[in-house]
Each structure stands twice: as structure tokens, then as C-alpha cells.
Design a protein around this motif. Structure first.
Motif, short mmCIF file in Angstrom:
data_model
loop_
_atom_site.label_atom_id
_atom_site.label_comp_id
_atom_site.label_asym_id
_atom_site.label_seq_id
_atom_site.Cartn_x
_atom_site.Cartn_y
_atom_site.Cartn_z
N THR A 128 0.82 -1.21 0.00
CA THR A 128 0.00 0.00 0.00
C THR A 128 0.85 1.26 0.00
N LEU A 129 2.13 1.14 0.34
CA LEU A 129 3.03 2.29 0.31
C LEU A 129 3.43 2.69 -1.11
N THR A 130 3.02 1.91 -2.10
CA THR A 130 3.35 2.23 -3.49
C THR A 130 2.26 3.05 -4.19
N LEU A 131 1.17 3.34 -3.50
CA LEU A 131 0.12 4.14 -4.14
C LEU A 131 0.68 5.50 -4.55
N PRO A 132 0.22 6.07 -5.67
CA PRO A 132 0.80 7.31 -6.18
C PRO A 132 0.53 8.51 -5.28
N ARG A 133 1.51 9.39 -5.22
CA ARG A 133 1.39 10.63 -4.45
C ARG A 133 0.42 11.57 -5.17
N ARG A 134 -0.43 12.23 -4.43
CA ARG A 134 -1.38 13.14 -5.06
C ARG A 134 -0.63 14.35 -5.63
N ALA A 135 -1.20 14.93 -6.66
CA ALA A 135 -0.53 16.04 -7.34
C ALA A 135 -0.54 17.31 -6.51
N THR A 136 -1.67 17.58 -5.85
CA THR A 136 -1.80 18.80 -5.05
C THR A 136 -2.59 18.51 -3.79
N ASP A 270 7.75 12.37 2.54
CA ASP A 270 8.18 12.05 1.18
C ASP A 270 8.83 10.67 1.19
N ILE A 271 8.16 9.69 0.59
CA ILE A 271 8.70 8.32 0.57
C ILE A 271 8.90 7.83 -0.86
N GLU A 272 9.08 8.74 -1.80
CA GLU A 272 9.14 8.35 -3.21
C GLU A 272 10.29 7.38 -3.50
N ALA A 273 11.45 7.58 -2.90
CA ALA A 273 12.56 6.66 -3.13
C ALA A 273 12.25 5.29 -2.54
#
Length: 301
Positions: A128-136, A270-273
Motif C-alpha cells: 500500500t506504500l506504493t500508491l501514487p502521491r497526489r498532485a496537489t 516524502d517516501i518516493e525513493a
């Protein structure tokens, strides 16, 4: 080759649903190249379906084990509850798991359990941590209080509490919900958080993790008597855990004092990496399972 995710259907789910379960399978579906359907967690031993099965999720005492031999599982974000350890880690259960090493575990507690039984295991974290980050983020967002106990509610400052939206995604009381309907409700709930939430205050890990992934600030509250609960260790790694009490005294006074030490205006994580690493690890585990399945069926042919 058919590809399946875990389905939360059967007698245990006839009149209620925990959308946190379905959100885990929904997250897996977004990573896989395609999905042929689901395999019920209650029918793992007797399913007639053949193909590759994503074994991410929550396996508790009543689960069927081991899965039918026609199923080729891959273990990533796998969680074993204390009540299911005797079954899943029985001699037969361990021999089953050895065929599919390494075992990717959602939490360190499950990883250590696997390792204690001589299995190769690693801390994969949750899909579930791979769900996309919202744009705004919303300009005038709402505070969502999700799945809080009375103790948890008492810890939230009144100024926040009186304007908050209350949600209980773990106890959806509707009869005869199909897996597809639960999937649609789960997606709508996630979309609502992403679209409207300025802050989520929760005690539910499968509310917290999707929201963290989507870039929503999260405050996580948990019962101080459950500090040994290894399920929530992953939350401690991400945003930290704020422990509260459930006694009469805690609800009246103690949690108000604890509340003063909580940051009620956190920034999003921020967990994108980390997200990219989890996604890559999951797909690698899937590819290994797909290759095993194809090799096994080639030999059988």
C-alpha cells in the motif's frame, strides 16, 4: 497464465467488511501486469484456480493453510498474526514456505518469525506504500478521524475534533458485498482522502500507509497497552506512533496531557525513493513466481 490477488470473501465477510484488507489487494492489482481475479483467503487449500497468487496481506488464525498445490504464490508484504503462527509455522507449513524463499514480510515481527524457523526472509514493507502521491493538496482540506477508539478521540484537541469527518473503514456493515463492490468502495475512499484530506488521524495501519504514500499528513494514535504489537512497527518507521490510554482516567485527563506532546500539524512524508524500492522488489518477486509457474507447467506438459 492467470494472476490472482487475495480476496476477502466467504462466510467471515457475509455482513461486514474491513476495507483495509481490500486496499491491500487493490494496491497489488495496480502493480501487476493484469489480474485474472481473486482467491478467497478462506479457500486457499481447496481452490480449483491455477496461476500465480500475490500473498500480500494479513493471515490470521482462521486462514486455510497451506494453499493448494496448483497455486504458485509469491510472498511480499506477508503478515502472520500470533494466532496463525501455529498453523503457518507448523512443520508442514514451514516446508511449504521453503519452496518460495525468500519471504518478503510486511513487518519485522513476521520477518523474525520466519527467520526463527530457518526461512530466508526480509523486511519488504507494505504494497500500500506504493500508491501514487497526489498532485496537489486541497486548499481548504478536511481532517479525517479514521477508526479511532474512545481513547483516541479523547486525545484529539476539541478544535480539531468538532470539525473532523469520522470514518470507520474497518467495520463497514453492509450485507452481501461482492469483492468487486468492496474494491470500488475502497478506491472511492482512497480518492476521497487524496482529494479532500489536509490531515488524517487514525489508528488503522491500512488507512495510515495509503495516506502516507499519497502525500497526506498523518497522525497515528495507538493503545499504549499494545506497544508489543509488531503489526504497527512499520508505522513507527514512517511517521512515529503516539500512544494513548483507554482507561477511564486516560479518557478524562491523561490523553489531554499526552495531546500536548503531539504535532497536530505535521508535514507530509516524502517516501518516493522508498516507494520505488518497494515497487521494484514486489515486481521481482512476481517475476520469480511467474518463471517458476511457467517452468513447472512446461515440465508437466
Amino acid at each position: 497464465m492467470d494472476i490472482f490477488t487475495i480476496e476477502y470473501s466467504g462466510t467471515s465477510f457475509e455482513s461486514w467488511a474491513n476495507l483495509g484488507d481490500d486496499i491491500q489487494s487493490l494496491a497489488a492489482q495496480k502493480l501487476l501486469p493484469y489480474v485474472s481475479g481473486g482467491v478467497s483467503r478462506e479457500e486457499l487449500t481447496c481452490t480449483k484456480k491455477t496461476g500465480v497468487l500475490s500473498m500480500n496481506g494479513y493471515f490470521l488464525g482462521g486462514c486455510e493453510w497451506p494453499p493448494a498445490p496448483a497455486i504458485e504464490p509469491f510472498f511480499f508484504a506477508f503478515h502472520v498474526t500470533p494466532g496463525s503462527q501455529a498453523k503457518i509455522c507448523s512443520p508442514a507449513g514451514v516446508e511449504y514456505l521453503k519452496q518460495f524463499q525468500p519471504i518478503g514480510c510486511r513487518d519485522r515481527g513476521t520477518m523474525e518469525l520466519m527467520q526463527a524457523h530457518g526461512l530466508e526472509a526480509f523486511y519488504s514493507k507494505c504494497v500500500t506504500l506504493t500508491l501514487p502521491r497526489r498532485a496537489t493538496a486541497p486548499v481548504n482540506g478536511k481532517v479525517f478521524m479514521v477508526g479511532l477508539s474512545k481513547g483516541g478521540i479523547s486525545a484529539v484537541p476539541r478544535a480539531i475534533r468538532k470539525k473532523a469527518v469520522l470514518v470507520d473503514q474497518a467495520k463497514l456493515r453492509l450485507p452481501s458485498l461482492s469483492p468487486k463492490a468492496k474494491e470500488m468502495i475502497s478506491q472511492e475512499l482512497l480518492d476521497t482522502y487524496a482529494r479532500e484530506a489536509s490531515l488524517v488521524i487514525t489508528s488503522k495501519i491500512h488507512c495510515a500507509m495509503p495516506c502516507i504514500a499519497m502525500g497526506i499528513p498523518v497522525v497515528f494514535l495507538y493503545d499504549e497497552k499494545c506497544k508489543d504489537d509488531y503489526r504497527v512497527g512499520i508505522i513507527a518507521d514512517l511517521v512515529g506512533i503516539n500512544y494513548i490510554g483507554e482507561s477511564w482516567f486516560a479518557k478524562v485527563l491523561g490523553n489531554r496531557l499526552r495531546s500536548r506532546r503531539i504535532d497536530w500539524a505535521p508535514v507530509s512524508k516524502d517516501i518516493e525513493a522508498e516507494k520505488s524500492a518497494i515497487r521494484a522488489g514486489y515486481l521481482e518477486a512476481f517475476e520469480r513466481a511467474a518463471q517458476r509457474y511457467q517452468a513447472r507447467n512446461k515440465v508437466a506438459a
